[in-house]
Motif scaffolding. Structure first.
Motif, PDB file in Angstrom:
ATOM      1  N   PHE A 130      35.038  51.672  36.753  1.00 31.05           N
ATOM      2  CA  PHE A 130      33.852  52.088  35.878  1.00 31.05           C
ATOM      3  C   PHE A 130      32.583  51.711  36.578  1.00 31.05           C
ATOM      4  O   PHE A 130      32.370  50.655  37.281  1.00 31.05           O
ATOM      5  N   GLY A 131      31.563  52.089  36.321  1.00 29.74           N
ATOM      6  CA  GLY A 131      30.261  51.835  36.539  1.00 29.74           C
ATOM      7  C   GLY A 131      29.247  52.884  36.540  1.00 29.74           C
ATOM      8  O   GLY A 131      29.519  54.137  36.431  1.00 29.74           O
ATOM      9  N   ALA A 191      40.487  37.343  43.624  1.00 28.62           N
ATOM     10  CA  ALA A 191      41.011  38.486  42.557  1.00 28.62           C
ATOM     11  C   ALA A 191      39.603  38.659  41.973  1.00 28.62           C
ATOM     12  O   ALA A 191      38.814  37.682  41.822  1.00 28.62           O
ATOM     13  N   PRO A 192      39.480  39.994  41.219  1.00 29.26           N
ATOM     14  CA  PRO A 192      38.402  40.369  40.339  1.00 29.26           C
ATOM     15  C   PRO A 192      38.258  39.192  39.172  1.00 29.26           C
ATOM     16  O   PRO A 192      39.268  38.841  38.771  1.00 29.26           O
ATOM     17  N   ASP A 193      37.068  38.870  38.931  1.00 29.96           N
ATOM     18  CA  ASP A 193      36.939  37.768  38.026  1.00 29.96           C
ATOM     19  C   ASP A 193      35.674  37.977  36.903  1.00 29.96           C
ATOM     20  O   ASP A 193      35.535  37.366  36.184  1.00 29.96           O
ATOM     21  N   ILE A 196      44.129  46.467  42.670  1.00 30.98           N
ATOM     22  CA  ILE A 196      42.888  45.965  42.492  1.00 30.98           C
ATOM     23  C   ILE A 196      42.337  46.250  40.953  1.00 30.98           C
ATOM     24  O   ILE A 196      42.266  47.658  40.716  1.00 30.98           O
ATOM     25  N   GLY A 197      42.368  45.586  40.259  1.00 30.78           N
ATOM     26  CA  GLY A 197      41.959  45.647  38.914  1.00 30.78           C
ATOM     27  C   GLY A 197      41.548  44.489  38.287  1.00 30.78           C
ATOM     28  O   GLY A 197      41.627  43.209  38.609  1.00 30.78           O
ATOM     29  N   LEU A 227      37.736  47.694  35.632  1.00 30.62           N
ATOM     30  CA  LEU A 227      37.124  46.922  36.843  1.00 30.62           C
ATOM     31  C   LEU A 227      35.630  47.453  37.239  1.00 30.62           C
ATOM     32  O   LEU A 227      35.619  48.789  37.425  1.00 30.62           O
ATOM     33  N   TYR A 228      34.909  46.650  37.288  1.00 28.10           N
ATOM     34  CA  TYR A 228      33.502  47.119  37.616  1.00 28.10           C
ATOM     35  C   TYR A 228      33.277  47.557  39.200  1.00 28.10           C
ATOM     36  O   TYR A 228      34.003  46.996  39.902  1.00 28.10           O
ATOM     37  N   ILE A 229      32.615  48.721  39.474  1.00 24.92           N
ATOM     38  CA  ILE A 229      32.554  49.278  40.748  1.00 24.92           C
ATOM     39  C   ILE A 229      32.334  48.075  41.971  1.00 24.92           C
ATOM     40  O   ILE A 229      33.013  48.147  43.013  1.00 24.92           O
ATOM     41  N   ASP A 230      31.339  47.151  41.614  1.00 27.11           N
ATOM     42  CA  ASP A 230      30.920  46.180  42.844  1.00 27.11           C
ATOM     43  C   ASP A 230      32.391  45.495  42.997  1.00 27.11           C
ATOM     44  O   ASP A 230      32.641  45.153  44.400  1.00 27.11           O
TER      45      ASP A 230
END
Ligand code: NAD
Ligand code: GDD
Length: 343
Positions: A180-181, A297-299, A246-247, A223-226
């Motif tokens: 999302f974003g 990993a996304p944080d 990727i999440g 998960l944010y787009i960046d």
């Protein structure tokens, strides 16, 4: 100069990815059925073409790009993929694009191709408990996605990996979890829950009621787009083919998602739960593998991205109210290929 091709560059993730690749100094070509909806493309050139036509795919892949990102697909949120009404188009359109693209890449000796699969390929039987959904990468089989969209993704991720084995390519496969974003679809039926809820909250007045599909106890992570763009580029340049999630691992109920948005907006609203397409009961990203293979990993906390997204969607709501649609200037050379699919 390094070169990149972004397929689906007129869409949400593709348009952000083009911007980042340009920032990194690439010469970038974008291809899509349409230009981006909300901003000017950052691509050096942009081909408006239907990738279901193999001729168009070969014309777009006219050189040995260093990196190809395949994001073009017939996709949407729960209101698009779980109703059953779009199943034939989703499967036909997306599978045809993927088959064509790989064939065109082989002809031009393109080696490194990123493919955007989805968490929707995971088996429904592992996503019935909203508190303990299983999305480890190795839990994909026995396969039982809950949507035809998920089946197509599963087929296509396998397809990309066959090209690694049989054509010595370096395809990379990610399973995105609800991205999302700003500049994502926020109305019209294809929008996902974060955008839909931001829109509903932005349109509501203090004390109003907003509608939500299901009982709101279903869980997801967003998960944010960046972070998505960062993971996508890292995976593409890594020596790991995937598939890998990727999440975000920050799982929330949809009720809680709405509460966060209301807090951001400074509005207190009631929620009316109504029947609607709900999909799996629970889903969360499992990030052990990405941590191990990419060392990252996304944080980022959900609330940070939601603030930026709410601000942007509230602006769109205001613009639409005033019938003053976003200005769109497109200065990149735009080439329209002849449409052979229609004939
Ligand atoms: P999007 O719909 O904004 O972008 C997809 C783009 O593909 C659109 O601009 C569309 O016009 C283009 N396209 C569709 N058919 C085409 C055709 N025949 N020829 C040329 N272009 C065509 O979606 P997105 O959110 O940017 O998603 C990008 C990719 O990531 C998709 O493959 C999607 O399935 C996958 N994905 C996204 C999410 C998410 O939450 N956004 C989650 C999982 C997987
Ligand atoms: N879209 C939407 N709009 N969803 C709502 C709404 C609403 O107004 N109200 C409640 N929901 C609920 C849905 O019923 C679903 O249970 C949950 O919010 C999440 O919906 P979406 O964000 O639309 O989709 P998803 O998480 O089920 O699937 C999405 O993520 C996949 C990857 O994880 C889709 O975008 C897929 O295309 C994507 O592959």
């Amino acid at each position: 100069m390094r070169t990149a091709l972004v397929l689906g560059a007129g869409g949400f993730i593709g348009s952000h990815l083009v911007r980042e690749l340009k920032r990194q100094g690439f010469w970038v070509r974008g291809v899509d059925l349409k230009l981006p909806d909300f901003s000017e493309t950052a691509a050096d050139d942009f081909i408006v073409a239907d990738l279901r036509d193999p001729y168009n795919c070969r014309a777009a892949i006219d050189r040995r790009f260093d990196e190809v990102y395949q994001l073009a697909a017939d996709m949407g949120g729960a209101g698009y993929i779980f109703t059953g009404e779009n199943d034939a188009n989703i499967m036909h359109n997306s599978a045809t694009i993927n088959l064509n693209i790989l064939d065109a890449c082989v002809r031009r000796n393109v080696k490194r191709v990123f493919y955007s699969s989805s968490a929707c390929m995971y088996p429904a039987y592992n996503q019935e408990d909203p508190d303990q959904p299983v999305t480890r990468e190795d839990s994909a089989y026995p396969a039982a996605p809950d949507s035809e969209y998920g089946w197509e993704k599963l087929f296509s991720e396998r397809l990309y990996l066959t090209y690694n084995r049989n054509y010595d390519m370096q395809c990379r496969v990610a399973r995105y979890h609800n991205i999302f974003g700003p500049e994502g679809t926020w109305d019209g039926g294809k929008e996902k829950a974060p955008a839909a809820i931001c829109r509903k909250v932005a349109k509501a007045k203090e004390g109003d009621e907003i509608e939500m599909w299901g009982d709101g106890m279903q869980t997801r992570s967003f998960l944010y787009i960046d972070q998505c763009i960062k993971g996508t580029i890292m995976l593409t340049r890594s020596d790991f083919e995937g598939p890998v999630n990727i999440g975000s691992e920050e799982m929330v109920t949809i009720n809680h998602l709405a509460e966060i948005v209301m807090t951001i907006a400074g509005k207190s609203l009631k929620i009316r739960h109504i029947p609607g397409p709900v999909g799996v009961r629970g889903r969360n990203s499992h990030n052990e593998l990405i941590r191990k293979r990419l060392g990252w990993a996304p944080d980022e906390p959900l609330e940070i991205g939601l603030r930026r997204t709410y601000t942007w969607i509230a602006e769109q709501v205001e613009r639409t109210r005033g019938r003053n649609a976003a200005l769109r200037h497109h200065s990149a050379p735009v080439v329209a290929l002849p449409d052979r699919v229609a004939s």
